[in-house]
Write a protein that holds these residues in place. Structure first.
Motif, PDB file in Angstrom:
ATOM      1  N   ILE A   1       0.988  -1.800   0.152  1.00 49.69           N
ATOM      2  CA  ILE A   1      -0.304  -0.286  -0.086  1.00 49.69           C
ATOM      3  C   ILE A   1       1.058   1.096   0.292  1.00 49.69           C
ATOM      4  N   SER A   2       0.206   2.391  -0.675  1.00 46.31           N
ATOM      5  CA  SER A   2       1.107   3.669  -0.465  1.00 46.31           C
ATOM      6  C   SER A   2       1.319   4.037   0.432  1.00 46.31           C
ATOM      7  N   VAL A   3       2.824   5.199   0.357  1.00 46.93           N
ATOM      8  CA  VAL A   3       3.450   5.954   1.723  1.00 46.93           C
ATOM      9  C   VAL A   3       1.770   6.605   1.391  1.00 46.93           C
ATOM     10  N   GLN A   4       1.158   7.540   1.020  1.00 46.52           N
ATOM     11  CA  GLN A   4       0.475   8.050   1.185  1.00 46.52           C
ATOM     12  C   GLN A   4      -0.960   7.773   1.743  1.00 46.52           C
ATOM     13  N   LEU A   5      -1.489   6.986   1.042  1.00 48.05           N
ATOM     14  CA  LEU A   5      -2.457   5.896   0.926  1.00 48.05           C
ATOM     15  C   LEU A   5      -2.562   5.519   2.616  1.00 48.05           C
ATOM     16  N   VAL A   6      -1.280   4.895   3.355  1.00 52.25           N
ATOM     17  CA  VAL A   6      -1.198   4.454   4.598  1.00 52.25           C
ATOM     18  C   VAL A   6      -0.990   5.650   5.513  1.00 52.25           C
ATOM     19  N   GLU A   7      -0.633   6.451   5.338  1.00 50.40           N
ATOM     20  CA  GLU A   7      -0.418   7.715   6.104  1.00 50.40           C
ATOM     21  C   GLU A   7      -2.200   8.209   6.222  1.00 50.40           C
ATOM     22  N   GLU A   8      -2.707   8.211   5.191  1.00 50.35           N
ATOM     23  CA  GLU A   8      -4.383   8.582   5.744  1.00 50.35           C
ATOM     24  C   GLU A   8      -5.154   8.011   6.065  1.00 50.35           C
ATOM     25  N   ILE A   9      -4.823   6.684   5.812  1.00 52.54           N
ATOM     26  CA  ILE A   9      -5.579   5.464   7.195  1.00 52.54           C
ATOM     27  C   ILE A   9      -5.699   5.702   8.853  1.00 52.54           C
TER      28      ILE A   9
END
Length: 285
Positions: free
Chosen positions: A36-44
């Motif tokens: 899972i991308s860094v950006q999406l992990v951070e958002e979640i």
């Protein structure tokens, strides 16, 4: 599906920590390993850390809800009744395009539609032979060109034949190509131009075929193909063996390009329309 230690690592985290906020970096690392991308992990995690989660089961429930929201994108496609529907299939080498063409043909044949399979991968004789064998097995019509011939000419001939035979679905198998190779992308644009000269835009459905094991490079493939050709959707193959399917979440979250079909085995019936719930069940298996 994700490797068996994906859930074990999260479970072990909660055995050591009382709250996800106590060590967000570790949870982030585990999710990144699922591609899972860094950006999406951070958002979640930014959304989950405010929920004071202290139990493994609660974290998984919340994570599933987050993923379900991302996956729920309208992937409905309206095919044209009593007209030619052209399914143009493309993607990198080894993604499973030829087999997927046959699997789709079987779906439409089972709905009593007339199908013409087109072997436009004229640079790989084995691909044409494989597709023709599939066509014979499922009793679909077939057309191809000679080895090394112009793929666009093959496509033009296939449209002519489809008109005469009153074909409902024209499924075109093209040569594997990297999204960043100029000449090969121009060849696809030429094929598309031939189709749109003969038929209306509403009759063309363009699918990029992605191997679920590709990982983060999926995003670049989808971006490039979409910018140059315009995508109807994604077909995700080899989902039965995928360990990097988390990349699909990043594609859906960032690009909003819908997944229409998934394949999950070697048998010709191993294909289905994409279901967010089935994806989640396999993802967390």
């Amino acid at each position: 599906m994700i490797k068996i230690d994906f859930l074990d690592k999260i479970k072990n985290f909660f055995l050591r920590e009382n709250n996800i906020n106590d060590n967000l970096e570790k949870i982030e690392e585990i999710l990144l390993e699922a591609d899972i991308s860094v950006q999406l992990v951070e958002e979640i995690l930014n959304r989950l850390k405010n929920k004071n989660i202290t139990k493994f089961e609660d974290f998984i429930t919340e994570l599933k809800e987050e993923i379900l929201t991302i996956l729920t994108i309208d992937n409905s496609i309206i095919y044209n009744d009593n007209e030619i529907n052209v399914l143009l299939m493309f993607g990198v080498n080894g993604a499973g395009k030829t087999t997927t063409c046959a699997k789709l043909a079987r779906i439409f044949l089972n709905k009593n539609k007339k199908v013409l399979l087109v072997g436009a991968d004229t640079f790989r004789a084995a691909a044409i032979e494989q597709l023709e064998k599939f066509a014979n097995n499922i009793k679909a019509d077939f057309i191809s060109g000679k080895n090394g011939s112009d793929p666009a000419s093959v496509v033009f001939d296939s449209i002519t034949k489809a008109r005469k035979s009153k074909v409902n679905f024209l499924i075109i198998d093209t040569a594997g190509r990297l999204h960043n190779k100029y000449n090969l992308m121009q060849e696809l644009l030429k094929i598309q131009k031939v189709i749109l000269k003969e038929l209306e835009r509403k009759n063309l459905f363009s699918f990029v075929v992605l191997d679920a094991n590709t990982g983060k490079n999926m995003i670049n493939q989808v971006k490039e193909f979409n910018e140059k050709l315009g995508l109807t959707g994604i077909i995700l193959t080899k989902f039965d063996s995928a360990s990097k399917a988390g990349s699909l979440l990043s594609i859906l979250n960032e690009l909003k390009t819908p997944v229409k079909y998934i394949t999950y085995g070697e048998k010709i019936e191993d294909i289905s329309e994409f279901s967010p719930q089935i994806f989640i069940d396999k993802f967390f298996r």
